[in-house]
Scaffold this motif. Structure first.
Motif, mmCIF file in Angstrom:
data_model
loop_
_atom_site.group_PDB
_atom_site.id
_atom_site.type_symbol
_atom_site.label_atom_id
_atom_site.label_comp_id
_atom_site.label_asym_id
_atom_site.label_seq_id
_atom_site.Cartn_x
_atom_site.Cartn_y
_atom_site.Cartn_z
ATOM 1 N N SER A 1 -45.425 33.219 -89.948
ATOM 2 C CA SER A 1 -45.363 33.081 -88.484
ATOM 3 C C SER A 1 -45.345 34.473 -87.872
ATOM 4 C CB SER A 1 -44.102 32.374 -88.033
ATOM 5 O OG SER A 1 -43.833 31.270 -88.820
ATOM 6 N N GLU A 2 -45.699 34.549 -86.587
ATOM 7 C CA GLU A 2 -45.698 35.845 -85.910
ATOM 8 C C GLU A 2 -44.261 36.326 -85.696
ATOM 9 O OE1 GLU A 2 -49.272 37.160 -83.141
ATOM 10 O OE2 GLU A 2 -47.926 35.689 -82.279
ATOM 11 N N VAL A 3 -43.410 35.373 -85.249
ATOM 12 C CA VAL A 3 -41.983 35.679 -85.064
ATOM 13 C C VAL A 3 -41.192 34.656 -85.884
ATOM 14 C CG1 VAL A 3 -42.088 36.770 -82.792
ATOM 15 C CG2 VAL A 3 -42.061 34.287 -82.947
ATOM 16 N N PRO A 4 -39.958 34.993 -86.274
ATOM 17 C CA PRO A 4 -39.232 34.096 -87.199
ATOM 18 C C PRO A 4 -39.056 32.672 -86.680
ATOM 19 C CG PRO A 4 -38.059 36.176 -86.915
ATOM 20 C CD PRO A 4 -39.198 36.217 -85.978
ATOM 21 N N ASP A 5 -38.915 32.503 -85.353
ATOM 22 C CA ASP A 5 -38.725 31.128 -84.861
ATOM 23 C C ASP A 5 -39.994 30.588 -84.190
ATOM 24 O OD1 ASP A 5 -38.616 32.847 -82.795
ATOM 25 O OD2 ASP A 5 -36.903 31.922 -81.781
ATOM 26 N N GLY A 6 -41.131 31.187 -84.516
ATOM 27 C CA GLY A 6 -42.398 30.732 -83.925
ATOM 28 C C GLY A 6 -43.128 29.755 -84.827
ATOM 29 N N PRO A 7 -44.237 29.173 -84.352
ATOM 30 C CA PRO A 7 -45.013 28.237 -85.182
ATOM 31 C C PRO A 7 -45.781 28.991 -86.271
ATOM 32 C CG PRO A 7 -46.082 28.607 -83.066
ATOM 33 C CD PRO A 7 -44.801 29.363 -83.018
ATOM 34 N N PRO A 8 -46.178 28.306 -87.324
ATOM 35 C CA PRO A 8 -46.880 29.005 -88.403
ATOM 36 C C PRO A 8 -48.325 29.338 -88.027
ATOM 37 C CG PRO A 8 -46.774 26.676 -88.874
ATOM 38 C CD PRO A 8 -46.028 26.880 -87.593
ATOM 39 N N LEU A 9 -48.809 30.482 -88.513
ATOM 40 C CA LEU A 9 -50.209 30.865 -88.296
ATOM 41 C C LEU A 9 -51.047 30.455 -89.496
ATOM 42 C CD1 LEU A 9 -49.596 34.510 -87.059
ATOM 43 C CD2 LEU A 9 -50.105 32.513 -85.661
ATOM 44 N N ARG A 10 -50.380 30.426 -90.636
ATOM 45 C CA ARG A 10 -51.072 30.154 -91.898
ATOM 46 C C ARG A 10 -50.020 29.627 -92.875
ATOM 47 N NH1 ARG A 10 -54.177 35.129 -94.652
ATOM 48 N NH2 ARG A 10 -55.755 34.440 -93.195
ATOM 49 N N PHE A 11 -50.422 28.736 -93.778
ATOM 50 C CA PHE A 11 -49.453 28.282 -94.784
ATOM 51 C C PHE A 11 -50.173 27.913 -96.075
ATOM 52 C CE2 PHE A 11 -50.754 24.548 -92.416
ATOM 53 C CZ PHE A 11 -50.908 23.556 -93.366
ATOM 54 N N ARG A 12 -49.417 27.955 -97.172
ATOM 55 C CA ARG A 12 -49.998 27.600 -98.475
ATOM 56 C C ARG A 12 -49.304 26.334 -98.953
ATOM 57 N NH1 ARG A 12 -52.751 30.595 -102.090
ATOM 58 N NH2 ARG A 12 -52.178 32.545 -101.084
ATOM 59 N N TRP A 13 -50.106 25.300 -99.211
ATOM 60 C CA TRP A 13 -49.565 24.022 -99.687
ATOM 61 C C TRP A 13 -50.398 23.560 -100.878
ATOM 62 C CZ3 TRP A 13 -51.499 18.712 -98.209
ATOM 63 C CH2 TRP A 13 -50.678 17.704 -98.738
ATOM 64 N N ARG A 14 -49.718 23.209 -101.944
ATOM 65 C CA ARG A 14 -50.382 22.791 -103.195
ATOM 66 C C ARG A 14 -51.458 23.800 -103.571
ATOM 67 N NH1 ARG A 14 -50.934 16.234 -102.279
ATOM 68 N NH2 ARG A 14 -48.709 15.822 -102.171
ATOM 69 N N ARG A 15 -51.130 25.047 -103.495
ATOM 70 C CA ARG A 15 -51.949 26.195 -103.912
ATOM 71 C C ARG A 15 -53.156 26.459 -103.015
ATOM 72 N NH1 ARG A 15 -52.652 25.239 -110.017
ATOM 73 N NH2 ARG A 15 -50.532 24.833 -110.669
ATOM 74 N N VAL A 16 -53.259 25.731 -101.903
ATOM 75 C CA VAL A 16 -54.407 25.966 -101.002
ATOM 76 C C VAL A 16 -53.890 26.620 -99.718
ATOM 77 C CG1 VAL A 16 -56.312 24.900 -99.717
ATOM 78 C CG2 VAL A 16 -55.625 23.975 -101.942
ATOM 79 N N LEU A 17 -54.632 27.645 -99.267
ATOM 80 C CA LEU A 17 -54.243 28.367 -98.060
ATOM 81 C C LEU A 17 -54.884 27.694 -96.846
ATOM 82 C CD1 LEU A 17 -52.574 30.896 -97.613
ATOM 83 C CD2 LEU A 17 -54.699 32.207 -97.565
ATOM 84 N N HIS A 18 -54.086 27.424 -95.812
ATOM 85 C CA HIS A 18 -54.606 26.768 -94.600
ATOM 86 C C HIS A 18 -54.376 27.679 -93.406
ATOM 87 C CE1 HIS A 18 -54.951 22.838 -96.630
ATOM 88 N NE2 HIS A 18 -53.887 23.245 -97.297
ATOM 89 N N ASP A 19 -55.454 27.991 -92.675
ATOM 90 C CA ASP A 19 -55.315 28.748 -91.425
ATOM 91 C C ASP A 19 -55.106 27.753 -90.301
ATOM 92 O OD1 ASP A 19 -55.579 31.464 -92.103
ATOM 93 O OD2 ASP A 19 -57.657 31.035 -92.674
ATOM 94 N N VAL A 20 -54.060 27.963 -89.509
ATOM 95 C CA VAL A 20 -53.756 27.011 -88.437
ATOM 96 C C VAL A 20 -54.661 27.300 -87.241
ATOM 97 C CG1 VAL A 20 -51.966 26.219 -86.837
ATOM 98 C CG2 VAL A 20 -51.388 26.731 -89.225
ATOM 99 N N ALA A 21 -55.427 26.282 -86.841
ATOM 100 C CA ALA A 21 -56.347 26.449 -85.706
ATOM 101 C C ALA A 21 -55.728 25.921 -84.413
ATOM 102 C CB ALA A 21 -57.648 25.708 -85.994
ATOM 103 N N ALA A 22 -54.895 24.895 -84.528
ATOM 104 C CA ALA A 22 -54.249 24.329 -83.330
ATOM 105 C C ALA A 22 -52.884 23.803 -83.744
ATOM 106 C CB ALA A 22 -55.081 23.192 -82.764
ATOM 107 N N ILE A 23 -51.961 23.889 -82.826
ATOM 108 C CA ILE A 23 -50.600 23.453 -83.176
ATOM 109 C C ILE A 23 -49.912 22.841 -81.967
ATOM 110 C CG2 ILE A 23 -49.451 25.700 -82.714
ATOM 111 C CD1 ILE A 23 -48.326 24.624 -85.799
ATOM 112 N N GLU A 24 -49.121 21.799 -82.210
ATOM 113 C CA GLU A 24 -48.316 21.191 -81.146
ATOM 114 C C GLU A 24 -46.884 21.124 -81.639
ATOM 115 O OE1 GLU A 24 -49.685 17.306 -79.640
ATOM 116 O OE2 GLU A 24 -51.552 17.890 -80.627
ATOM 117 N N GLY A 25 -45.947 21.443 -80.791
ATOM 118 C CA GLY A 25 -44.549 21.389 -81.179
ATOM 119 C C GLY A 25 -43.807 22.545 -80.547
#
Ligand SMILES: Cc1cc2nc3c(=O)[nH]c(=O)nc-3n(C[C@H](O)[C@H](O)[C@H](O)COP(=O)(O)OP(=O)(O)OC[C@H]3O[C@@H](n4cnc5c(N)ncnc54)[C@H](O)[C@@H]3O)c2cc1C
Length: 347
Positions: free
Chosen positions: A269-293
């Motif tokens: 994440s950009e800041v510790p309490d911010g939404p994720p920009l990118r994450f790795r799940w089951r060994r695959v890297l996902h770039d977050v394109a849109a987020i709600e929350g």
């Protein structure tokens, strides 16, 4: 202008005025048809251009029973020209090209008119709940059943071509009568068939063997459902009890699949309490394109006073895949190092 006395006057010699005047005359009423333009037909305009017939207005007409009865009564039935099957091929002008309107399931899969997300939304159609087609616009009806992309990319051009009208203002039942009727009858039949199957299986295998998921008042999402006898659900469906109903039209707040055990992920994440920009799940890297929350779900403190709070996000990656993620622990208050989890997937 001289005054003339007439029994009935019809104003406008378009399709509607012509038909009305013909019907009145057939009923023995004296009628005068008034047209402001230089020719009858209204928006119907046929031209021959370099040997080709060009329809500037309507080009085809769906002849249902009342229209056929009218044409027969007026002696026009023999004038009807049936559309050739080749004309079933229609095109939509999309991103600078003419694209064929998909006709079958394979056509929809291949068509560039819909995005992957739009195609996946189409697959959810059999599970869409019945709505109130009597009060919905054509746009609302199609968006509810097939998704907003189908309404925008396919319905809008089709209705502009047929009615030259706005799909947001045309009533679903008036212009999509066959589809709204299909929804009504099909839904009732499906519910009957399902109830019958559940009754038979429950009678043969016992009520405990045939279950359905039931919502439970619980704080944590993974505890918010349980298995209940399916026959109970059928009784509720028949109106013998209350069942929670999801709001129509709202985006799904909960994913199609919720994992019984949330799966830990590495998230950036950009800041510790911010939404994720990118994450790795089951060994695959996902770039977050849109987020709600975030949607904050507090822990059941009356059971575990130290249980951390969860901030949930609906995330879409750059390939259109949608995930339900959460960060565990409020940064600075409950933890200095938040943990991230995938708790479900939307499709
Ligand atoms: C581009 C286009 C494509 C279409 N394609 C299809 C199709 O493929 N299939 C289909 O089923 N439908 C189609 N439609 C819709 C269909 O053509 C129309 O719904 C239908 O023709 C409308 O007929 P109407 O008589 O109600 O109106 P109009 O055709 O508009 O006729 C109204 C007439 O009234 C006259 N008028 C108006 N005010 C006065 C006045 N004060 N005094 C005297 N005269 C007056 C006008 O000059 C005109 O001639 C299409 C429409 C358009 C515009």
């Amino acid at each position: 202008m001289p005054e003339v006395e007439v029994e009935t006057a019809v104003v406008g010699a378009g399709a509607a005025g012509l038909a009305a005047a013909l019907e009145l005359r057939r009923a023995g009423v004296e009628v005068v048809l008034l047209e402001a333009g230089g020719r009858p037909g209204g928006v119907m305009q046929t031209e021959e251009i370099r040997g080709h017939r060009v329809e500037r207005g309507p080009n085809t007409c769906l002849v249902r029973a009342p229209a056929l009865a009218f044409l027969q009564a007026q002696g026009f039935e023999r004038e009807l020209v049936a559309a050739s099957p080749a004309r079933r091929l229609r095109f939509v002008f999309h991103e600078g090209r003419l694209e064929p309107v998909p006709m079958g399931p394979l056509g929809f899969v291949r068509s560039p008119l819909l995005t992957t997300r739009g195609k996946l939304r189409l697959l959810a159609e059999p599970w869409v709940q019945r709505g109130d087609a009597g009060t919905e616009s054509a746009q609302d009806f199609i968006a509810r059943r097939f998704g907003p992309e189908v309404a925008e990319k396919l319905l809008a051009p089709a209705l502009t071509g047929i009615y030259a009208g706005d799909e947001r203002e045309l009533g679903a039942r008036a212009v999509l009568g066959f589809a709204t009727e299909l929804e009504r009858t099909h839904e009732a039949e499906r519910a009957r068939a399902l109830a019958d199957l559940i009754d038979r299986l429950s009678a043969r295998l016992g009520q405990r063997a045939v279950t359905r998921r039931e919502l439970v008042e619980a704080h944590l999402p993974e505890q918010a459902e349980r298995a209940a006898p399916a026959t109970l659900g059928e009784a509720r469906r028949r109106g013998e009890g209350d069942e929670p109903v999801a709001p129509q039209g709202a985006p799904p707040a909960r994913p199609l699949r919720i994992f019984a055990r949330p799966e830990p992920i590495d998230a950036l994440s950009e800041v510790p309490d911010g939404p994720p920009l990118r994450f790795r799940w089951r060994r695959v890297l996902h770039d977050v394109a849109a987020i709600e929350g975030p949607e904050r779900i507090a822990a059941p403190w009356w059971r575990r006073p130290d249980a951390p709070t969860r901030d949930y996000f609906r995330a879409e990656d750059s390939h259109g895949r949608r995930f339900w993620l959460y960060r565990e622990g409020l940064w600075g208050r409950e933890t200095e190092r938040a943990k991230w989890f995938v708790h479900g997937v939307f499709g």
